[in-house]
Each structure stands twice: as C-alpha cells, then as structure tokens.
Design a protein around this motif. Structure first.
Motif, mmCIF file in Angstrom:
data_model
loop_
_atom_site.group_PDB
_atom_site.id
_atom_site.type_symbol
_atom_site.label_atom_id
_atom_site.label_comp_id
_atom_site.label_asym_id
_atom_site.label_seq_id
_atom_site.Cartn_x
_atom_site.Cartn_y
_atom_site.Cartn_z
ATOM 1 N N TRP A 1 37.215 37.267 37.207
ATOM 2 C CA TRP A 1 37.454 38.296 38.211
ATOM 3 C C TRP A 1 38.923 38.362 38.609
ATOM 4 O O TRP A 1 39.448 39.418 38.914
ATOM 5 N N ARG A 2 39.607 37.196 38.601
ATOM 6 C CA ARG A 2 41.036 37.188 38.924
ATOM 7 C C ARG A 2 41.835 37.950 37.865
ATOM 8 O O ARG A 2 42.733 38.723 38.192
ATOM 9 N N THR B 1 40.716 40.270 35.847
ATOM 10 C CA THR B 1 40.371 41.682 35.962
ATOM 11 C C THR B 1 41.105 42.324 37.149
ATOM 12 O O THR B 1 41.638 43.427 37.030
ATOM 13 N N ALA B 2 41.153 41.649 38.287
ATOM 14 C CA ALA B 2 41.860 42.163 39.464
ATOM 15 C C ALA B 2 43.346 42.305 39.160
ATOM 16 O O ALA B 2 43.975 43.286 39.568
ATOM 17 N N TRP B 3 43.906 41.330 38.464
ATOM 18 C CA TRP B 3 45.332 41.391 38.098
ATOM 19 C C TRP B 3 45.607 42.608 37.215
ATOM 20 O O TRP B 3 46.552 43.347 37.443
ATOM 21 N N GLY C 1 45.348 45.786 39.241
ATOM 22 C CA GLY C 1 46.522 45.934 40.109
ATOM 23 C C GLY C 1 47.736 46.429 39.341
ATOM 24 O O GLY C 1 48.434 47.348 39.784
#
Length: 181
Positions: free
Chosen positions: A3-4, A6-8, A11
């Motif tokens: 998830w990190r 994917t979030a990166w 962003g």
C-alpha cells in the motif's frame, strides 16, 4: 508495504498530472479555459519561476541587455542605489542555485507581475536594513539598458551611455509594511 508503494506512485502521478496541467494552462493561447485555469495555477508557477515567455522565440526577439536596479530615498532624503545580483558576474557554484534570477528580472516588466514588483521593492528595503525612523521610503525600480553591438563587431562599447527605463515606484509608509509576514 504494498500500500505504501501504491500510495507513493499515486502521489507522484498526481503531482506530474498537476504540473503538466499547470504548464499547459500557462502556455496555451488566450481562451475561456485559460482564463478559468490561470488564477488557480499562478501561486504554483510564479514563485517557482516555471512560467515561460515566448519573446525569445518571436520573429523579433529581445536584443538588449538590461540590469534591474532600485533607487531608495528615505524620509530624510538620503538616497541609495541597490543593484540586484547579476548572475553573469558570479562563479559557477553560485550561479547554479540562482539561474532563475535573470528570468525574474526580465519578466517584471510584464503587467501581470505587479505583485512581484512589490515583492522586489520590499526585498530592496529589507536588504538595505533601513531602521523604522527612516520611513516612509520611496522605491523606484528601473532597468539600465545596453544596446547590442553593431553587426560585425565583437563587443559593445563600454563607454556608450546606458538608458534608464522606469519599471515601477512604491512608497512604504512604515517599517511594518515592508517586514510583514
């Protein structure tokens, strides 16, 4: 962990999309769409000096050299001249972080950059370190313009007089007006 990552990626993708949209909104010809988007992207484009000016690509590009200067007169009539840094005169290690400075000075002549002219005038007064009792102060921003050398010659005549082109004038009535946050 997934998830990190994917979030990166999301962003970074959002930022790139925002940046490309801002750049396109800035450079497209005048239209209702540009008129609607332009104010939204101005706070991003102007402080970072990301805007473009197409004058250098015009059929008749700018052919003069000019330097931005300011004249400051305090309440006692004491005058001072402030010369903005000339990046060309700096060693390369000092040029690199300041490579946008000439662009800022050049674009101050454009009408829509009135807020930046006020910022430049306040910067001059703060740089001179004028005390509160020196106010009100009058600041005149101007260009010293040098014509290019004639065709076939290698350098401009250093003794040829420069012309002065007034850019803007401001009066700051109090120390707080210049140093406001």
């Amino acid at each position: 962990m997934f998830w990190r990552w994917t979030a990166w990626k999301l962003g970074i993708s959002a930022f790139v999309l925002f940046h490309v949209t801002a750049t396109l909104a800035w450079v497209v010809p005048d239209s209702p769409v540009k008129a609607a988007l332009f104010p939204a992207f101005r706070p991003y484009m102007i402080p970072l000096a990301l805007w473009q000016s197409w004058g250098m690509f015009a059929p008749d590009p700018v052919q003069t050299t000019y330097t931005l200067e300011a004249e400051v007169v305090d309440s006692r009539g004491m005058g001072r001249i402030h010369e903005f840094a000339s990046v060309a005169d700096l060693p390369w290690w000092e040029k690199v972080p300041r490579f946008r400075h000439p662009k800022m000075a050049a674009n101050l002549a454009i009408a829509e950059y009135e807020p930046q002219r006020v910022i430049a005038a306040r910067h001059v007064v703060r740089t001179l370190g004028l005390p509160p009792e020196a106010f009100p102060v009058y600041v005149r921003l101007y260009y010293q313009v040098v014509k290019p050398p004639p065709p076939g010659s290698s350098a401009a005549d250093p003794m040829e007089p420069r012309t002065i082109e007034d850019l803007a004038a401001f009066q700051f009535d109090s120390w707080d007006e210049v140093h406001r946050r």
